[in-house]
Design a protein around this motif. Sequence first.
Motif, short mmCIF file in Angstrom:
data_model
loop_
_atom_site.label_atom_id
_atom_site.label_comp_id
_atom_site.label_asym_id
_atom_site.label_seq_id
_atom_site.Cartn_x
_atom_site.Cartn_y
_atom_site.Cartn_z
N GLU A 1 5.68 1.30 -4.55
CA GLU A 1 4.72 0.84 -5.57
C GLU A 1 5.36 0.63 -6.94
O GLU A 1 4.72 0.06 -7.83
CB GLU A 1 3.59 1.86 -5.71
CG GLU A 1 2.74 1.98 -4.48
CD GLU A 1 1.77 3.16 -4.55
OE1 GLU A 1 1.79 3.90 -5.56
OE2 GLU A 1 1.01 3.34 -3.60
N GLN A 2 6.59 1.09 -7.13
CA GLN A 2 7.22 1.02 -8.45
C GLN A 2 7.80 -0.37 -8.71
O GLN A 2 8.62 -0.85 -7.94
CB GLN A 2 8.33 2.06 -8.57
CG GLN A 2 7.89 3.48 -8.38
CD GLN A 2 6.69 3.82 -9.22
OE1 GLN A 2 6.72 3.70 -10.44
NE2 GLN A 2 5.62 4.24 -8.58
N PRO A 3 7.39 -1.00 -9.81
CA PRO A 3 7.95 -2.32 -10.14
C PRO A 3 9.48 -2.29 -10.25
O PRO A 3 10.14 -3.25 -9.87
CB PRO A 3 7.31 -2.65 -11.50
CG PRO A 3 6.07 -1.83 -11.54
CD PRO A 3 6.37 -0.58 -10.76
N ALA B 1 11.32 -2.93 -6.97
CA ALA B 1 11.08 -4.18 -6.26
C ALA B 1 12.36 -4.78 -5.70
O ALA B 1 12.34 -5.41 -4.64
CB ALA B 1 10.39 -5.18 -7.18
N ASP B 2 13.45 -4.57 -6.37
CA ASP B 2 14.73 -5.16 -5.96
C ASP B 2 15.64 -4.16 -5.25
O ASP B 2 16.79 -4.47 -4.96
CB ASP B 2 15.42 -5.68 -7.22
CG ASP B 2 16.21 -6.94 -6.97
OD1 ASP B 2 15.96 -7.59 -5.95
OD2 ASP B 2 17.08 -7.25 -7.80
#
Length: 189
Positions: free
Chosen positions: A23-25, A28-29
């Motif tokens: 869930e952590q932006p 994302a990568d």
Amino acid sequence: MTDTTLYDYLERIASLMRAWAREQPLMADLQPIQLSALNYLARCNRYSNTPLAVTDFLGLTKGTVSQSLKALEAKGLIRKRPDAQDRRSVHLELTDAGQGLIEALVPPAFLSRAEEALGERRELLVALLRELLTSIQRQEDVPGFGLCRTCRFHQKRDDGALCGLTGERLETREGELVCREHSEPGEAA
């Protein structure tokens, strides 16, 4: 029937941490293994920041860890530094971006809040989990990767600290870092 209560609790906490990471932006990568490698590198000492040590700590294959480390380097989160004595060896260091990412993500806020809610019992939980981990490591004969200051080789001196295994002086902050050579007091080398 075997009691699975401890396993169930540990598995549920691990599931919550994986869900949180997804869930952590900032994640994302990144793959979870990459966060684990970054977290380890942020906390290990100069004897333990090699690709092999990361592999041993994570308990994964060399190939899997190698690909993850290459991805972290390509993203500018880690850099390689040749060993001063053995140019064939490399040490891995977090870049400022890697350090910033770890500071932003670890520990997860929900875990910090839960620890805080435990109050004085937090210290007991931490001690019990350390004891559980140490017991598992001994029974399964896996590397200890403990804090330098808790190692049987860590020697406090009037002028600082010394690693009794390597004979090298230790900086004050190194006592709080993870070492792959860690050996519990009273444990045979």
